[in-house]
Motif scaffolding. Structure first.
Motif, PDB file in Angstrom:
ATOM      1  N   ILE A 122      77.743  58.771  54.163  1.00  0.00           N
ATOM      2  CA  ILE A 122      76.198  59.273  54.731  1.00  0.00           C
ATOM      3  C   ILE A 122      75.167  59.375  53.737  1.00  0.00           C
ATOM      4  O   ILE A 122      73.991  58.896  54.016  1.00  0.00           O
ATOM      5  CB  ILE A 122      76.528  60.737  55.564  1.00  0.00           C
ATOM      6  N   ASN A 123      75.599  59.947  52.406  1.00  0.00           N
ATOM      7  CA  ASN A 123      74.435  60.197  51.561  1.00  0.00           C
ATOM      8  C   ASN A 123      73.848  58.835  50.964  1.00  0.00           C
ATOM      9  O   ASN A 123      72.783  58.796  50.642  1.00  0.00           O
ATOM     10  CB  ASN A 123      75.196  61.135  50.331  1.00  0.00           C
ATOM     11  N   LYS A 124      74.845  57.799  50.927  1.00  0.00           N
ATOM     12  CA  LYS A 124      74.479  56.576  50.556  1.00  0.00           C
ATOM     13  C   LYS A 124      73.319  55.843  51.562  1.00  0.00           C
ATOM     14  O   LYS A 124      72.502  55.354  51.061  1.00  0.00           O
ATOM     15  CB  LYS A 124      75.673  55.613  50.485  1.00  0.00           C
ATOM     16  N   ASP A 125      73.892  56.005  52.806  1.00  0.00           N
ATOM     17  CA  ASP A 125      73.009  55.549  53.886  1.00  0.00           C
ATOM     18  C   ASP A 125      71.835  56.259  53.828  1.00  0.00           C
ATOM     19  O   ASP A 125      70.565  55.645  53.941  1.00  0.00           O
ATOM     20  CB  ASP A 125      73.663  55.882  55.334  1.00  0.00           C
ATOM     21  N   VAL A 126      71.691  57.478  53.686  1.00  0.00           N
ATOM     22  CA  VAL A 126      70.481  58.525  53.734  1.00  0.00           C
ATOM     23  C   VAL A 126      69.600  58.148  52.629  1.00  0.00           C
ATOM     24  O   VAL A 126      68.338  57.911  52.600  1.00  0.00           O
ATOM     25  CB  VAL A 126      70.927  59.885  53.777  1.00  0.00           C
ATOM     26  N   GLN A 127      70.126  57.880  51.446  1.00  0.00           N
ATOM     27  CA  GLN A 127      69.300  57.525  50.494  1.00  0.00           C
ATOM     28  C   GLN A 127      68.708  55.945  50.507  1.00  0.00           C
ATOM     29  O   GLN A 127      67.426  55.786  50.088  1.00  0.00           O
ATOM     30  CB  GLN A 127      70.247  57.286  48.971  1.00  0.00           C
TER      31      GLN A 127
END
Length: 948
Positions: free
Chosen positions: A127-132
């Motif tokens: 999720i963090n990768k997508d959010v960034q």
């Protein structure tokens, strides 16, 4: 873009929930959640700015970014919900109670929860990768500095056209409407001297012609004033510009030569007040959107001006019109749609130049088109313009195509686009939560009557309603949302016989706007035919199945589109035939099958799959013909609303329902048996309709401390049940609505004087076919008006009604709906006095047969509907038989009446005289109310009136 902010508003609290200790996340996972929260909050702030801008004014890259955030928010919420369900979700109890088996089950649950925590930790990294990635794109697209795109130099605010419309073209302006407005302005024979300024606020839905009407009246009467000004405001007002426009309007020659730009607001206000000090003025402030704005504007107008000045305001928001008219000296004029005849004249004049020139082959399709327009002049003129090409009238086939497209959002034309722009002003002025709520109305077919309570519960289960700061239930917050949409004329309220709002519908033109906005935002998907089903559709979040023909060969829905991400599905019969397996919906929150006859379609065996819908919040099975609910319903531990009403074959509820600890509302027929121990565990219940009062259920009711509404039916009465019920009801301190039905007891003093109802009590109903209370309930007489300050509705049957009872009820300050009946009336004359029932809008008093009601001058000042009985023999014997003067002319707000005339013991002629007297009173009433007369016994046709 408001859909995106709505989705984010639902996600952020859930991310915070993940950080709670009970979920025991790994340290790295907690840091990941905190990082996601920070970034999503930042995106939410940017999206709030985007949501304030109409979508057509946004840069295309910004639209793509916002859509990406929406999908990301949904995906993250799905992941979080699945984790919470795996941690909190259903745990199967051991089958045999063996200690070893219990231990094995417990260890398995711990293992499963540990596995779920490892999986959520891994998912959070992704999720963090997508959010960034999405956050980086935001930087590239400079979303944070979003401003509306400049509009074309050729485009002007379409509402300004109303100021310059040739009024003689518009039917319904001159005549009834302008005369009504002139009457409120009191410009007839009054002496203008020594009259302080009067304010009249014109309020109504966008497109009704408020500005055009006010401009017509303004032009008609402006010659009678020393100074006048007509000032449009709009949604984004500049206070200094408003005051400058007022001054220029009052004296163009004087103030165009003065540099008003150098004056601040205080100086401009002072200039206006000094200029108007001794002048009789007429000022129109057109299109106000904010009550606080009016508070600032009215500072420029002194109350000390006593020469008959007039201020007129227009607004689309009813609460704003109230703010504009704080004094009883002021008036509100609610614009209504055009009548059918005026609509026809306006439509035909625009197309054929005369009503009489409409060709016979176009008359039927014209009527159907006008029905869609609903009396809105803007809609009528817009649609009429689409039916002509130059000076030529389009052929009938094109009229039919246009008729079929209205309400489907398919018509693309510059004039239609302009009409939608006008309507969209109201939409973009809504708070973000209300924007999402009104888009949800797209779920329902055209002209569908939408139940108020069902709609609000769906909003709640969809997380559209955010709990208020005050200690009110979330349903009450949802009610404020619903009322605000009525207040802003975005939905049309539908009243029951007692003038209560029970449902609503959406005007076809507003529905067109909602359809357009919903499609842009990919808010929901509507399937109306097989043609829709076979089209390629992805990322469906909300689904409405409508209008599938019963004899159509239907395609299995699951084979033709992606439904695994559907969160909400509403099915309208007979579209249930394409309903896929319930287990296909992995993250479903709302399932509504109201009126779908699944009991008769062999669908009931599939109901066992209900147990797989772990995320379900709303389950609507009203009038579905089912006979049972499977035990698997106990798996739905997040269920908030369960509607099983009007399923007459259902006899017993499953014992597993004791697990539904989050259930807030349940509706079921009273004949359903509740297994012991179920009801008492439903500690979140706020609404319980309808329940049979057995000794066990009455006792378990005492544990439902949050209960707001209770509908209970007593079949077999006993002292034990009565005693337990009284003790129980005394402990329910949040009860707002109490409805009691009883059988098999001659007279009943239910609750007596032992019950002191909570101050929040709003509704009390006692009904029965055979039973009456001995007298007016003692708790009403004991508590008095100050304690019962919120009681707005009373329905009750007593042995007889006394004049003292009328006076007690008449003093209740919030009472709006009253129905009281008697079975053995002894008091022959009941008088409704001038100081009684000040707020009542629906009044019913059925006292048969020996009574006469008289309404004194000033009685029931706000009553729109009255229903009462008249004993002809009593009226004759008491000396009032010649005229039957009941004082109906004193009911100044009356719109309709139902009078039950009891004529036992008198001649047919005397009964006919009573009927004629009532009809004459209605005919001479200034409101010309609708009247229905019921005679008991009925007079058959051909009866000789001279016979006794």
């Amino acid at each position: 873009m408001q859909v995106v902010t709505g989705a984010m508003g639902s996600l952020l609290p859930k991310l915070g929930q993940l950080l709670m200790e009970e979920y025991n996340l790994q340290k790295n996972a907690k840091k990941g959640v905190e990082s996601v929260m920070r970034e999503m909050k930042s995106m939410h702030a940017a999206l709030c700015k985007v949501a304030e801008v109409p979508r057509h004014q946004l840069d295309e890259q910004v639209k793509l970014w916002a859509d990406e955030v929406r999908d990301l928010s949904y995906d993250i919420e799905d992941i979080v919900d699945k984790f919470i369900v795996r941690v909190e979700g259903p745990n199967k109890p051991a089958a045999d109670g063996n200690k070893l088996t219990d231990l094995v089950e417990k260890m398995a649950n711990l293992f499963n929860k540990g596995k779920a925590r490892r999986q959520i930790a891994s998912a959070i990294k992704e999720i963090n990768k997508d959010v960034q990635e999405v956050a980086n794109r935001r930087g590239r697209y400079t979303v944070d500095n979003i401003v509306p795109k400049p509009t074309s130099g050729m485009t002007i605010d379409p509402r300004l056209r109303a100021l310059y419309t040739e009024v003689t073209e518009l039917v319904g302006i001159y005549g009834k409407r302008d005369q009504e407005l002139l009457k409120l302005l009191s410009l007839g024979d009054e002496d203008p001297s020594n009259k302080r300024p009067k304010i009249v606020s014109v309020v109504g839905f966008g497109g009704l012609g408020k500005t055009t009407l006010v401009r017509a009246v303004y032009d008609k009467i402006k010659g009678g004033f020393d100074s006048r000004a007509f000032v449009p405001i709009g949604q984004n007002p500049d206070m200094k510009k408003i005051f400058r426009d007022i001054l220029i309007g009052l004296d163009k020659n004087m103030y165009t030569n003065i540099n008003l730009m150098v004056l601040d607001e205080r100086q401009l206000i002072k200039e206006i007040r000094e200029f108007l000090h001794d002048k009789r003025y007429l000022v129109v402030i057109d299109d106000i959107w904010d009550g606080k704005l009016w508070e600032d504007i009215k500072l420029a107008f002194s109350n000390m001006n006593n020469v008959g000045s007039r201020l007129i305001t227009t607004t689309r928001i009813f609460s704003v019109s109230i703010a504009c008219c704080p004094s009883t000296h002021d008036s509100i004029y609610q614009m209504e749609p055009l009548s059918d005849s005026d609509s026809t004249r306006l439509f035909c004049k625009r197309i054929f130049s005369s009503e009489n020139k409409c060709p016979s082959e176009l008359k039927e399709v014209s009527r159907d088109i006008l029905k869609k327009c609903g009396g809105v002049p803007l809609a009528i003129l817009t649609i009429a313009s689409l039916l002509t090409a130059g000076h030529q009238i389009k052929p009938k086939v094109e009229w039919q195509v246009l008729l079929d497209s209205i309400g489907r959002g398919l018509t693309e034309d510059a004039s239609m686009e302009e009409m939608q722009r006008i309507l969209s002003f109201s939409y973009y002025d809504l708070p973000s939560d209300l924007k999402t709520c009104i888009l949800y109305l797209r779920m329902y077919p055209e002209d569908h009557e939408i139940d108020k309570e069902d709609l609000i519960w769906k909003w709640i289960c969809e997380n559209f309603v955010q709990h208020g700061k005050h200690q009110t239930s979330i349903f009450e917050v949802g009610e404020t949302y619903f009322n605000e949409l009525i207040n802003r004329y975005m939905i049309i309220p539908i009243f029951n016989g007692f003038r209560e709002v029970q449902s609503c519908r959406v005007h076809d033109m507003v529905l067109d706007l909602i359809r357009s906005l919903s499609a842009e935002a990919k808010f929901l998907t509507i399937l109306e035919s097989n043609k829709d089903i076979t089209s390629s559709q992805n990322n469906i979040r909300r689904l409405s199945l409508q209008n599938i023909e019963e004899d159509q060969e239907t395609t299995p829905l699951a084979n033709s589109m992606s439904i695994s991400q559907v969160r909400s599905i509403t099915v309208f019969p007979p579209a249930v035939t394409i309903m896929p397996a319930i287990s296909s919906f992995g993250v479903l929150r709302v399932l509504d099958l109201h009126r779908c006859r699944i009991g008769a379609l062999n669908f009931q065996p599939k109901m066992r799959d209900i147990g797989y819908l772990f995320h379900l919040r709303y389950l609507g099975l009203k009038r579905t013909g089912i006979s049972e609910i499977p035990e698997e319903i106990g798996n739905l531990q997040f269920l908030q609303v369960l509607d099983l009403d009007f399923n007459f074959e259902m006899r017993v509820l499953p014992s597993s329902m004791w697990k539904l600890r989050q259930l807030m509302s349940i509706k079921v027929l009273f004949r359903c048996y509740w297994p012991p121990g179920v009801l008492g565990n439903l500690t979140s219940l706020e609404v319980l309709e309808r329940i049979y009062a057995s000794p066990s259920t009455v006792q378990e009711l005492g544990r439902l401390a949050r209960l707001r509404r209770l509908d209970i039916h007593f079949i077999a009465w006993s002292l034990e049940v009565e005693e337990t019920f009284v003790e129980t009801i005394c402990n329910l301190h949040d009860i707002q609505s109490l409805s009691i039905t009883c059988d098999d007891v001659p007279y009943l003093d239910l609750l007596g004087g032992r019950w002191e109802p909570p101050r929040c009590l709003r509704q009390y109903t006692f009904t029965s076919d055979h039973i009456a209370c001995s007298a007016l309930p003692m708790w009403i007489t004991k508590c008095g008006p100050s304690h019962l300050s919120n009681l707005s509705e009373v329905h009750i049957i007593v042995k007889d009604v006394q004049q003292e009872d009328v006076q007690i009820l008449g003093r209740l300050p919030a009472l709006r709906h009253l129905w009281i009946g008697s079975t053995h009336q002894t008091e022959r004359l009941l008088i409704i006095g001038a100081d009684e029932f000040r707020c009542v809008i629906a009044f019913g008093m059925h006292c048969e047969p020996a009574t006469q009601l008289v309404f004194q001058q000033g009685a029931l000042p706000n009553a729109e509907y009255v229903r009462f009985s008249l004993g002809v023999r009593v009226a004759k014997e008491d000396g009032n038989g010649d005229l039957f003067e009941l004082g109906l002319g004193n009911l100044l707000s009356l719109q309709s009446a139902l009078v039950e005339i009891h004529w036992d013991g008198v001649t047919n002629m005397e009964a006919a005289e009573a009927c004629a007297a009532v009809r004459n009173a209605m005919d001479t009433h200034p409101n010309h109310p609708i009247v229905n007369l019921h005679l008991d016994p009925e007079i058959s046709e051909g009866t000789n009136y001279n016979n006794t």
